[in-house]
Write a protein that holds these residues in place. Structure first.
Motif, PDB file in Angstrom:
ATOM      1  N   ARG A  95       0.833  -1.195   0.000  1.00  0.00           N
ATOM      2  CA  ARG A  95       0.000   0.000   0.000  1.00  0.00           C
ATOM      3  C   ARG A  95       0.878   1.259   0.000  1.00  0.00           C
ATOM      4  O   ARG A  95       2.047   1.202   0.383  1.00  0.00           O
ATOM      5  CB  ARG A  95      -0.913   0.006   1.227  1.00  0.00           C
ATOM      6  CG  ARG A  95      -1.980  -1.085   1.233  1.00  0.00           C
ATOM      7  CD  ARG A  95      -2.839  -0.949   2.479  1.00  0.00           C
ATOM      8  NE  ARG A  95      -3.992  -1.840   2.467  1.00  0.00           N
ATOM      9  CZ  ARG A  95      -4.002  -3.062   2.995  1.00  0.00           C
ATOM     10  NH1 ARG A  95      -2.900  -3.537   3.580  1.00  0.00           N
ATOM     11  NH2 ARG A  95      -5.088  -3.810   2.955  1.00  0.00           N
ATOM     12  N   SER A 120      -9.701  -3.098 -12.024  1.00  0.00           N
ATOM     13  CA  SER A 120      -9.074  -1.802 -11.773  1.00  0.00           C
ATOM     14  C   SER A 120      -9.613  -1.112 -10.527  1.00  0.00           C
ATOM     15  O   SER A 120      -9.088  -0.063 -10.134  1.00  0.00           O
ATOM     16  CB  SER A 120      -9.269  -0.882 -12.990  1.00  0.00           C
ATOM     17  OG  SER A 120     -10.648  -0.682 -13.258  1.00  0.00           O
ATOM     18  N   LYS A 121     -10.636  -1.671  -9.882  1.00  0.00           N
ATOM     19  CA  LYS A 121     -11.161  -1.109  -8.630  1.00  0.00           C
ATOM     20  C   LYS A 121     -10.636  -1.861  -7.410  1.00  0.00           C
ATOM     21  O   LYS A 121     -11.005  -1.528  -6.278  1.00  0.00           O
ATOM     22  CB  LYS A 121     -12.693  -1.155  -8.640  1.00  0.00           C
ATOM     23  CG  LYS A 121     -13.342  -0.321  -9.726  1.00  0.00           C
ATOM     24  CD  LYS A 121     -13.101   1.164  -9.517  1.00  0.00           C
ATOM     25  CE  LYS A 121     -13.789   2.026 -10.561  1.00  0.00           C
ATOM     26  NZ  LYS A 121     -15.253   1.993 -10.454  1.00  0.00           N
ATOM     27  N   TYR A 125      -4.617  -3.558  -7.493  1.00  0.00           N
ATOM     28  CA  TYR A 125      -4.420  -2.719  -8.674  1.00  0.00           C
ATOM     29  C   TYR A 125      -3.975  -1.320  -8.262  1.00  0.00           C
ATOM     30  O   TYR A 125      -3.020  -0.760  -8.826  1.00  0.00           O
ATOM     31  CB  TYR A 125      -5.703  -2.643  -9.500  1.00  0.00           C
ATOM     32  CG  TYR A 125      -5.584  -1.756 -10.714  1.00  0.00           C
ATOM     33  CD1 TYR A 125      -5.044  -2.237 -11.901  1.00  0.00           C
ATOM     34  CD2 TYR A 125      -6.008  -0.424 -10.667  1.00  0.00           C
ATOM     35  CE1 TYR A 125      -4.927  -1.421 -13.021  1.00  0.00           C
ATOM     36  CE2 TYR A 125      -5.890   0.397 -11.783  1.00  0.00           C
ATOM     37  CZ  TYR A 125      -5.350  -0.104 -12.952  1.00  0.00           C
ATOM     38  OH  TYR A 125      -5.234   0.717 -14.054  1.00  0.00           O
ATOM     39  N   ALA A 126      -4.650  -0.750  -7.270  1.00  0.00           N
ATOM     40  CA  ALA A 126      -4.270   0.578  -6.778  1.00  0.00           C
ATOM     41  C   ALA A 126      -2.849   0.561  -6.217  1.00  0.00           C
ATOM     42  O   ALA A 126      -2.073   1.497  -6.434  1.00  0.00           O
ATOM     43  CB  ALA A 126      -5.260   1.054  -5.715  1.00  0.00           C
ATOM     44  N   ASN A 127      -2.506  -0.497  -5.493  1.00  0.00           N
ATOM     45  CA  ASN A 127      -1.154  -0.600  -4.941  1.00  0.00           C
ATOM     46  C   ASN A 127      -0.107  -0.640  -6.048  1.00  0.00           C
ATOM     47  O   ASN A 127       0.941   0.013  -5.961  1.00  0.00           O
ATOM     48  CB  ASN A 127      -1.032  -1.848  -4.075  1.00  0.00           C
ATOM     49  CG  ASN A 127      -1.871  -1.778  -2.819  1.00  0.00           C
ATOM     50  OD1 ASN A 127      -2.332  -0.702  -2.421  1.00  0.00           O
ATOM     51  ND2 ASN A 127      -2.071  -2.912  -2.178  1.00  0.00           N
ATOM     52  N   ARG A 129      -0.157   0.562  -8.963  1.00  0.00           N
ATOM     53  CA  ARG A 129      -0.001   1.825  -9.684  1.00  0.00           C
ATOM     54  C   ARG A 129       1.055   2.713  -9.030  1.00  0.00           C
ATOM     55  O   ARG A 129       1.664   3.549  -9.702  1.00  0.00           O
ATOM     56  CB  ARG A 129      -1.337   2.562  -9.748  1.00  0.00           C
ATOM     57  CG  ARG A 129      -2.377   1.874 -10.621  1.00  0.00           C
ATOM     58  CD  ARG A 129      -3.548   2.789 -10.899  1.00  0.00           C
ATOM     59  NE  ARG A 129      -3.145   3.947 -11.715  1.00  0.00           N
ATOM     60  CZ  ARG A 129      -3.977   4.927 -12.065  1.00  0.00           C
ATOM     61  NH1 ARG A 129      -5.247   4.893 -11.674  1.00  0.00           N
ATOM     62  NH2 ARG A 129      -3.548   5.933 -12.796  1.00  0.00           N
ATOM     63  N   THR A 130       1.271   2.522  -7.737  1.00  0.00           N
ATOM     64  CA  THR A 130       2.257   3.353  -7.037  1.00  0.00           C
ATOM     65  C   THR A 130       3.525   2.593  -6.687  1.00  0.00           C
ATOM     66  O   THR A 130       4.576   3.205  -6.469  1.00  0.00           O
ATOM     67  CB  THR A 130       1.644   3.928  -5.746  1.00  0.00           C
ATOM     68  OG1 THR A 130       1.229   2.857  -4.894  1.00  0.00           O
ATOM     69  CG2 THR A 130       0.436   4.806  -6.065  1.00  0.00           C
ATOM     70  N   SER A 195     -15.422  -0.959 -14.444  1.00  0.00           N
ATOM     71  CA  SER A 195     -14.110  -1.459 -14.045  1.00  0.00           C
ATOM     72  C   SER A 195     -13.446  -2.168 -15.214  1.00  0.00           C
ATOM     73  O   SER A 195     -14.093  -2.928 -15.944  1.00  0.00           O
ATOM     74  CB  SER A 195     -14.238  -2.420 -12.862  1.00  0.00           C
ATOM     75  OG  SER A 195     -12.969  -2.944 -12.503  1.00  0.00           O
TER      76      SER A 195
END
Length: 223
Positions: A95, A120-121, A125-127, A129-130, A195
């Motif tokens: 995270r 993508s939700k 996936y969010a992790n 991206r960073t 999504s």
């Protein structure tokens, strides 16, 4: 004495890797392909080889801190076969605040890389991206037998249409055929509302295998 050895082996934080379930050579070849190689150095402690007509083979070194005295090096081909045969694996992402996130996923293994897909939700996936760094774990919870494999690597989205078509083919062979992916214009067709479905390719840079049951051993790989 046996108990202390097992405790020392478990102290490495390793996964369980089943020696008894190792695939026959023909099955492993069918799953991961074949390559010709020359072993430049080989012993009970270390193996290093090069291949021609294929990828460079990794170094293989037994970690004596977490292995019995008579433990052996597990060849990378056996670790690859374990990954290829896994019906389920765990992927660990990070995270933005540094906390880990773990989730099970259905993997496919192709050309020494691990692939999975996600919405993508979703959190992973969010992790990603960073922070693209991931840990992929394949194994079981048995103690007296098994082969667990952990790989550390980098995950990037797959957008190549030909590769996505290949992944769709590999997914159709998973489980009972329920994993059907439709590919169009370099993307997985999503039936999720609002999504996308994104495939990720994990390129390993290091890996570990933990062979359970007497003798216990941990093998470290540099890829």
């Amino acid at each position: 004495m046996t108990t202390s050895r097992r405790s020392r082996s478990a102290g490495g934080g390793g996964c369980d890797h089943q020696r008894d379930h190792r695939l026959p050579i023909t099955s492993a070849a069918r799953l991961i392909g074949t390559s010709r190689s020359i072993v430049l150095a080989s012993s009970n402690h270390f193996r290093y080889a090069i291949s021609f007509g294929g990828l460079m083979k990794p170094s293989e070194r037994i970690d004596r801190r977490y292995s019995d005295d008579d433990g052996r090096v597990v060849p990378w081909t056996e670790a690859e076969a374990r990954l290829a045969a896994a019906e389920l694996a765990w992927v660990v992402t990070v995270r933005p605040d540094g906390r880990p996130h773990a989730t099970p996923m259905v993997p496919v293994f192709h050309d020494r890389k691990v692939y999975f897909h996600t919405g993508s939700k979703e959190v992973k996936y969010a992790n990603l991206r960073t922070n693209p760094h991931v840990l992929v774990l394949a194994g079981d919870t048995a103690w007296e037998q098994g082969l667990d494999v952990a790989i550390e690597g980098t995950a990037v989205p797959v957008t190549d249409d030909a590769l996505l078509q290949k992944l769709a083919e590999l997914y159709r062979a998973r489980w009972d055929g329920r994993w059907q992916l439709d590919i169009k214009d370099g993307a997985i067709v999503s039936d999720l509302p609002d999504s996308e479905v994104v495939a990720f390719e994990v390129t390993p840079n290091r890996a570990f295998s933990h062979s359970k049951g007497d003798p216990f051993s941990q093998t470290n790989y540099r890829l």
